[in-house]
Write a protein that holds these residues in place. Sequence first.
Motif, PDB file in Angstrom:
ATOM      1  N   VAL A 291      47.453  -0.251 -22.734  1.00 50.16           N
ATOM      2  CA  VAL A 291      47.054  -1.313 -21.812  1.00 50.16           C
ATOM      3  C   VAL A 291      45.805  -1.972 -22.388  1.00 50.16           C
ATOM      4  O   VAL A 291      44.844  -1.273 -22.741  1.00 50.16           O
ATOM      5  CB  VAL A 291      46.736  -0.739 -20.411  1.00 50.16           C
TER       6      VAL A 291
ATOM      7  N   TYR B  37      49.377   2.823 -15.010  1.00 49.10           N
ATOM      8  CA  TYR B  37      48.119   2.071 -14.947  1.00 49.10           C
ATOM      9  C   TYR B  37      47.914   1.482 -13.559  1.00 49.10           C
ATOM     10  O   TYR B  37      46.810   1.544 -13.000  1.00 49.10           O
ATOM     11  CB  TYR B  37      48.115   0.964 -15.998  1.00 49.10           C
TER      12      TYR B  37
ATOM     13  N   GLY C 296      45.762   4.619 -13.403  1.00 46.64           N
ATOM     14  CA  GLY C 296      45.000   4.352 -14.626  1.00 46.64           C
ATOM     15  C   GLY C 296      43.896   3.336 -14.471  1.00 46.64           C
ATOM     16  O   GLY C 296      42.837   3.442 -15.089  1.00 46.64           O
ATOM     17  N   LYS C 297      44.127   2.349 -13.602  1.00 45.28           N
ATOM     18  CA  LYS C 297      43.158   1.268 -13.412  1.00 45.28           C
ATOM     19  C   LYS C 297      41.810   1.808 -12.938  1.00 45.28           C
ATOM     20  O   LYS C 297      40.755   1.317 -13.318  1.00 45.28           O
ATOM     21  CB  LYS C 297      43.723   0.268 -12.400  1.00 45.28           C
TER      22      LYS C 297
END
Length: 427
Positions: free
Chosen positions: A121, A220, A224-225
């Motif tokens: 990402v 994500y 994950g974010k």
Amino acid sequence: SKGNMQSYRNARGEGNVFNVELTDEDGTQIQATMFNEAARKFFDKFQVGKVYYISKGTLRVANKQFKTVQNDYEMTLTENSIVEEASDEGVFIPETKFNFVPIDQLGLYVNGKDIVDVIGVVQSVSPTMSIRRKSNNEMIPKRVITIADESKKTVVVSLWNDLATTVGQELLDMVDQSPIVAIKSVKVGDFQGVSLSTLSKSVVQINPDIPESRKLRSWYDSEGKAASMASVGAGLSPSPNSGGRSMYTDRVPIFHIISNPSLGEDKPAFFSLKAYVSLIKPDQAMWYRACKTCNKKVTEAIGSGYWCEGCQKNDEECSLRYIMVAKISDASSEAWVSAFNEQAEKIIGCSAEELDKLKSQEGEENLYQAKLKEATWVPHHFRVSVVQNEYMNETRQRITVRAVAPVDPAAETRFLLEQISKMKVSQ
């Protein structure tokens, strides 16, 4: 894919080279390389996506250093080779096949010959910058992106030439959307410990429609974010004179070094060790007074202050810098090593000035010796150099610590599993 025309210079003279990756309808790939006349003859002929009949080429075992496809052989075309476009065939663009390496496992490939594929990402994208190439002073565009994956590790990727100005700009325009990027054929270097760099044949795909991309997007968006990320190379960045390798390159046991007395005869030999500091003698001269400008040793000046021979000046103050000897041990053996300021600070856990203050404090508890004892029996990754020194007409090995890093249990376990799998293959 089609590479750029490259210039080279070696003992036999100067020349040009370029290569293409060819895929047949079964998906099998092979690399074809052309030099000088052949390179000039076929450079414009080969176009990505077109189909060709190729004859009068030669085959040889692939050079792993330059291999970018999964094939044990590579093709060489000369000016006598024949390349004809198969006009009766439709345009054929095969699906790019990836063999992704997780970001947290890239350390095993640092400065190696393997080319790897990665997916991540996009966390950040730099503006385009111009870099002067040393070989011919040509200015070439470069852009740096940072990517992350489910291992919660990040790595920087340098995009060069057209990738910097085309795909790189596209990524910059959409960076706030955290796009997924899949990159085929990147080289793993040791800048910042671990870093990636594209080649002329690298392929970059944004938000590719593949299972790995969908899985990464799901992770994500869900967790994950908000996750805390760390650079995969944190703590593994070697100094300029550390032999330029990761802590997992040239790993040997201590016994390998001390049982080979000829190591370092002609030039310094570099190795990586995983070992414990087993003894730091408290009665040694652990530091020296150093010039604050050049770090060289100073002497007390007549009157007051300190004289630096290197800078040819007097200074009222000086700094203390480590120059210590320690014994390190592993399961195979033990050895005495020298460690200088930056490396010693990581081993001791404080600066020489701070340790000097502890030494000057009086009391029942010896804080100085307690600090040294605290630094022992802690595992470290060491990057060391080995040279031959003559002392009292006797040649001895001198082992110097060039870089120190803490042991990451997960990365260490993966490295050991990799070694075990290699043993199984060799058996």
